[in-house]
Structure formats: C-alpha cells, structure tokens
Scaffold this motif. Structure first.
Motif, short mmCIF file in Angstrom:
data_model
loop_
_atom_site.label_atom_id
_atom_site.label_comp_id
_atom_site.label_asym_id
_atom_site.label_seq_id
_atom_site.Cartn_x
_atom_site.Cartn_y
_atom_site.Cartn_z
N ASP A 235 -41.75 79.90 32.24
CA ASP A 235 -41.81 79.87 33.71
C ASP A 235 -43.23 79.71 34.20
OD1 ASP A 235 -39.13 80.24 33.71
OD2 ASP A 235 -39.24 82.44 33.93
N GLU A 236 -44.18 80.09 33.39
CA GLU A 236 -45.57 79.95 33.80
C GLU A 236 -45.93 78.48 33.94
OE1 GLU A 236 -47.97 82.04 31.06
OE2 GLU A 236 -47.16 84.04 31.58
N GLY A 237 -45.34 77.61 33.12
CA GLY A 237 -45.64 76.18 33.22
C GLY A 237 -45.09 75.55 34.48
N SER A 238 -43.84 75.86 34.78
CA SER A 238 -43.23 75.33 36.01
C SER A 238 -43.93 75.84 37.23
CB SER A 238 -41.74 75.66 36.06
OG SER A 238 -41.59 77.07 36.03
N ALA A 239 -44.35 77.11 37.16
CA ALA A 239 -45.08 77.65 38.31
C ALA A 239 -46.39 76.95 38.48
CB ALA A 239 -45.30 79.15 38.09
N GLY A 240 -46.99 76.54 37.38
CA GLY A 240 -48.26 75.82 37.47
C GLY A 240 -48.09 74.46 38.12
N PRO B 177 -48.11 81.71 19.80
CA PRO B 177 -48.76 80.52 20.42
C PRO B 177 -48.42 80.44 21.92
CG PRO B 177 -46.89 79.86 19.11
CD PRO B 177 -47.06 81.31 18.86
N ALA B 178 -49.33 79.85 22.68
CA ALA B 178 -49.13 79.68 24.12
C ALA B 178 -48.22 78.46 24.38
CB ALA B 178 -50.46 79.48 24.84
N LEU B 179 -47.09 78.65 25.06
CA LEU B 179 -46.10 77.60 25.35
C LEU B 179 -45.87 77.54 26.87
CD1 LEU B 179 -43.57 78.39 22.49
CD2 LEU B 179 -45.31 76.61 22.52
#
Length: 566
Positions: free
Chosen positions: A537-542, A530-532
C-alpha cells in the motif's frame, strides 16, 4: 667397721657378671669426664656457681646409687670412699667419680671466689682454703687409683690431675718454683698420654697443654730462669712406670681389635678404625641378647646397635673407594639385614594379630632376598642354598598366618588352601638345617596345622547348616518379585501355570518421561526483509501523492463515478 657398713648396703643378690669379673680393672678417663661436664653445666660461659651446684647434685646421686650415704636426714656421719669400696666386686668405677666431683666442686668454688676477689680482697683467703680442699680430694682420688683394680691410664690421669690442682694452689700462693714444678709435671704427663692415644682422642689433652703454657711462662718469668723436669726425674717419681704400663695395655687392646673378619669364607679386611671398634663391640653382642629378660629389651638393644651401625656405614661410604672398602660395606650391610631379620622375629613373637605377622614376614622375605643378592655372595652356591631354605621356611610360616587371617574373616576355602600349602612347605623345610628360631616356628606349624584344618572343615559345615533356613526365606521373597524383574535368575515357580501368574506388574508403575522441548523463534528479530513498495500500500500511496491535489480530487470523484457505473 667400714667393711661391715659396706656389706649392709650391698644387696644380697649379686649379679653373676660381677662375681665373674672380680679382677676387671677400672678405667677412668678423667680429662674427658671433666671436659664433658664442664661444657654442659656452665663453664662454657664461665658460670662457676652453676657448675658447683651440679657437682653437689652429682655427688648426692652417686652416693645414693652406690649405697654409700653419709647418715640420714637427721644425723650426719662422714663416709669417705676407701680401698674396701674399690675392691668390692659389686661396685663399679663410679666410685672414683665421688672424690673427683668433690675436688671439682672445691675448685669451682675457688674460681668463683677468684672472680669476686677483684672487689673484695678478703675472699682471696677463702679461695686459698678451697684450693687446699680441692688438693686434698684430688690426693684422695690418686690414692684410690693406686689400687690394683685401676688400670695404668687411670693412675696417670689422677697423677696429672693432682699436679695440676697443686700447681694452681701454689700459683695463687705465689710460690713460683713449686707451681712451675707441678704444672710442668702435669704438662709432660698429658703430652705422653696424647702421644700414646689415637689422633681423634688427643684433642682434650692438647687443649689442657695449651692452657698450662701461659702459667708456666709466668712462673719462669718470676723465678728468673727456665726450670723444668726431665725424664729421669719423672721416672724416679714413678710416673713413667705407669706410662709404660699404659703403653703396654693400649697395645694389647689394639691387638685385640679386629683387622680382618671371616664372612661366609670370605676374608674381609678392616682398615677403618671406627669400623674396627664397632666390630669389637659385637663380639659379646649375642650373649647380651640372651641375658636380656624379655623380647622387648632385646629389641631395644638391637635398636641401639642400629644407631651405631648407621654411623659406621656412613663412615665406610665416605672412605676412598676400592675393592676392600666395597667388600667391607657389603659385610656391614649384611650385618644390618641379618640383625633386622632377628628383630623382626622378636616382633613376630610379640604380635597377636595374624595380619601384622604376615606383614612382618613379607618384610623379612624381602630383606632375605636383598641379602642373597649381595654381589660377594651371588657366586656362593652353599650360601644361596641356605638362603633358599630359609625362604622356604618363611613361606611356610607366612601361609600359616595368612590362613589364620582368612579364618578370622570366615573365608573357609582360602583358609583351607593356605593351611594345606603351609603344611607341605613346613614338612619340606623341616628336612633342612635352619636357625633355631625358624626351626621352632616351623615345628609349631607342623604341629598346629592338622588341628586347624579340622577346625576349618567343622566351621564350614556348621555355617552351611545354619544357612538352610535362610534359603527358604529367600525363596518366598523371590516368589513375590515379578518375572520381568529377574530374568537373569532361574527359579521354578508353580504360580506361572495358574490364571494369575506373577509375570508383570499391572498396571505398570508410573515413570517420569521427558517432556517435548519448547522452541522460541528469536531469529525473526534479526531478519531484514526486502523493500517492496510497488506491491504494498505504500507504493500506491506514493503514486497518488505524486499527482497532487487535482489528482486526489479527480480520483475521488472518479471513484464515485466508477462505483456508480458499476
């Protein structure tokens, strides 16, 4: 002088049958002999030259076999067949074939010249000479058939043949009245013969009558009036006298044909003519078997009889079914079974291997059981008792040869039991009335079994004595084998009480062991996680990307500031 020459060529040892059957008449079925050889040697296709060559070879073979040569290789000496040859008891009816083949050869040559005379007229005179020669040899055959040695049928057929040949000669000479007279004479004789014979034997005579009809019509046309020969004229010529004798002989012969047979006190009516003739041939069959020189010849005689018997059984099965036909068929099947058993007995005498004899005896037992199961014989108590006695004798003989086969394989216990059983069976069977061949074999069993039993006992004892040294050798081999490898076999070994007992092999021998299997995790390639983005780190970068450049700079300085405060 002729008689002296004949006696020189006759062998000294004359067979007994010839001495007994001096008055046995000759029977020459002339029309059948001619038809068979003509169809087999060229005349089916109109090849008269081939047929003429066959006649020449046949004459030379007959003279050689009957020992009537005409000189040697260098010198020629004419020796015609005379009445002295016919009256000689050693010679047979093949003597009459010599003048017959001479006449046929001349006639075939004349017919060949007749075909060639269409283009060469001079050959017609040669054809006439050959027909005159054929008439001469045919007249010689007729004179020989006038002997008392020949029966009435031979005389009639010879007279008809002479009339036919002379009719052909005068037909070519264009003497129409004489030709018509001879051809009509031949036609009437053939008609009388055909009327006196069975229907299946009339075919060649009817064919000859049909062949004479066109020639007679042409002669009548040229003469200008219908001429013929009546019965009184034939009787004055002596032809119908022979016909009366032929009728008498044919009726006597048919009277001797079996119309009813006695089969184990059962009256079996025989209405089929083919079966009657076959049963008539079996009257002297046993005597011919006894006269044979060896068992091989007897087997050959029986095999030839089986061929005729098979055709007779087939003809009986094709007949309309009723009680008499079924009874006759059972009787013929019993003849086949009994003669087959007789043949098997001859084969047993010739066999040398006990296994082959046992197989033949098994077949014989089976056939005897089939004979006992025939429906007309099932209620016959005495017949069934006779069959059971024969089966007991065959069982004794079979056990005897089965013991011999076991003896050949060194099976002493089996051989001993078979011999003892065969002796008990043979002693019981010897008290009954058996056929001659079975009684002889049973007597042989009773005579030989005691000595065979003693011989088996001696051989078994000798084999046991010879096997003792091998037992010692086997004990030494067993001592070398560890106890764990022979737990199912008891053997007392004093080595087990010592400090080094041979119980287990140490160190144990290497044995191949299956390795642990390798597993490759190939399922991970097909798992979708699943996508988390908020936990990676991809979320914080977003998030930082969403603030823009001012936020980046602020965060950059804030980071420195934060780190300074700490």
């Amino acid at each position: 002088m002729v008689l002296e020459e004949i006696n020189e060529n006759i062998p000294d040892e004359t067979p007994k049958e010839a001495k007994k059957d001096v008055t046995k008449p000759f029977t020459l079925e002339l029309i059948n002999v001619i038809r068979n050889v003509q169809q087999q040697h060229g005349l089916r296709h109109g090849d008269f030259q081939r047929y003429r060559g066959y006649c020449t070879r046949r004459i030379s073979r007959l003279r050689k076999v009957l020992k009537i040569p005409q000189g040697d290789r260098r010198h020629y000496k004419k020796r015609p067949v005379t009445d002295e040859h016919v009256s000689n008891p050693v010679l047979d009816e093949r003597l009459l074939h010599i003048p017959l083949m001479l006449a046929e050869r001349s006639w075939a040559y004349a017919m060949q010249l007749r075909q060639e005379s269409n283009t060469e007229q001079r050959k017609k005179f040669h054809m006439i000479r050959k027909l005159r020669k054929a008439c001469f040899y045919a007249s010689q055959l007729e004179e020989l058939c006038k002997s008392d040695r020949c029966d009435a049928r031979s005389k009639l057929e010879a007279q008809a043949y002479v009339a036919w040949i002379q009719g052909n000669l005068y037909f070519e000479l264009q003497v129409w009245s004489t030709a018509a007279e001879n051809l009509k004479k031949a036609q009437l004789v053939y008609e009388k013969l055909a009327s006196a014979l069975p229907e299946e034997h009339q075919v060649p005579y009817r064919q000859r009558i049909d062949e004479l009809t066109p020639s007679l019509r042409y002669c009548a046309y040229n003469v200008g009036e219908q001429q013929g020969i009546n019965l009184p004229e034939l009787r004055t010529l002596g032809i119908l006298d022979n016909f009366d004798k032929f009728l008498l002989q044919s009726t006597e012969k048919t009277a001797t044909i079996l119309h009813e047979v006695d089969w184990y006190d059962i009256k079996v009516p025989v209405r089929i003519e083919k079966v009657q003739l076959f049963l008539q041939t079996l009257t002297g069959f046993d005597s011919s078997l006894l006269k044979a020189d060896s068992d091989a010849k007897r087997i050959e005689i029986l095999e030839n009889m089986f061929i005729d018997l098979r055709d007779v059984i087939a003809a009986t099965r094709e007949a309309p079914e009723d009680k008499d036909v079924q009874l006759l068929l059972a009787y013929l099947i019993s003849i086949r079974i009994e003669r087959t058993i007789q043949r098997n007995m001859y084969l047993i005498k010739q066999s040398r291997k006990p296994q082959d004899i046992v197989r033949l005896l098994d077949i014989t037992n089976q056939q005897l059981n089939e004979l006992a199961q025939l429906e007309p014989l099932q209620n016959k108590q005495d017949v069934q008792a006779n069959f059971s006695q024969q089966l007991l004798a065959l069982r004794a003989i079979r056990c005897f040869y089965l013991g011999k086969s076991h003896f050949a394989l060194h099976r002493w216990v089996e051989a001993m039991s078979c011999y003892e059983r065969s002796l008990s069976y043979a002693q019981e069977a010897s008290q009954n009335k058996l056929p001659s061949d079975l009684s002889e074999m049973v007597a042989t069993v009773i005579e030989e079994v005691p000595s065979e039993i003693v011989y088996v006992q001696a051989q078994s004892i000798m084999e046991e004595e010879q096997s003792e040294p091998t037992a010692l050798q086997s004990k030494s081999k067993i001592n070398k084998v560890p106890l764990i490898e022979r737990l199912d076999e008891f053997h007392e070994n004093p080595q087990y009480l010592t400090k080094n007992p041979n119980i287990v092999t140490m160190p144990p021998a290497m044995e191949p062991v299956p390795a642990k299997p390798l597993f490759y995790d190939l399922a991970l390639n097909f798992v979708h996680f699943p996508a988390l983005p908020e936990k990676t780190d991809e979320g914080s970068a977003g998030k930082h990307k969403g603030t823009g450049i001012s936020g980046f700079v602020k965060g950059f300085w804030g980071g420195w500031g934060g780190s300074g405060k700490k």
